[in-house]
Design a protein around this motif. Sequence first.
Motif, short mmCIF file in Angstrom:
data_model
loop_
_atom_site.label_atom_id
_atom_site.label_comp_id
_atom_site.label_asym_id
_atom_site.label_seq_id
_atom_site.Cartn_x
_atom_site.Cartn_y
_atom_site.Cartn_z
N UNK A 195 0.86 -1.18 0.00
CA UNK A 195 0.00 0.00 0.00
C UNK A 195 0.89 1.23 0.00
N UNK A 196 0.60 2.14 -0.93
CA UNK A 196 1.35 3.38 -1.00
C UNK A 196 0.59 4.45 -0.22
N UNK A 197 1.25 5.07 0.75
CA UNK A 197 0.59 6.14 1.50
C UNK A 197 0.19 7.28 0.57
N UNK A 198 -0.77 8.07 1.00
CA UNK A 198 -1.18 9.26 0.25
C UNK A 198 -0.02 10.25 0.31
N UNK A 199 0.64 10.46 -0.82
CA UNK A 199 1.82 11.30 -0.87
C UNK A 199 1.53 12.75 -1.20
N UNK A 200 0.25 13.11 -1.35
CA UNK A 200 -0.07 14.50 -1.68
C UNK A 200 0.41 15.44 -0.58
#
Length: 111
Positions: free
Chosen positions: A101-106
Motif C-alpha cells: 500500500x502506498x501512502x497518500x503522498x499528496x
Amino acid sequence: MYNITFKFEQKGLEPLTLSNVSSNQSLLEVALKNRIELHHNCGGVCACSTCHLYVEQGEDLVEELTDREEDFIDRAVNPRLNSRLGCQCVLQPGNGNIVVTLPDQTQFLGE
C-alpha cells in the motif's frame, strides 16, 4: 516471477496488479517502470524516507529490513510495523504474491 499488487491510500486510485515481475529489482523500480508515482527524493539510495510504503503481504520475498532503513522509516509520515522503503525492498529470486500500500503522498507536495 512475482505478482505485485499496489494499493493506494490516495482517494480515487484503484489497486493495480502487475504480473510476471522479475526478481533483483526494488519495489521502487517496479513502480517507476510501470508509471506508478512513488516519490524518491534521494534517487533510491536509502538516504530519505519519501519512498515509504506498507508491505501487506510478501515481506519474506524481499530483502530484510536493515538498521539503516529502519532509521529512515522512523522519520517517515505515519510509520507502521509493516513500513518499508520501496528502494530497499529488492525482490529475491523466486516467485510469489506481494501486496503493498502506498501512502497518500499528496502531503509531500511542495517539500
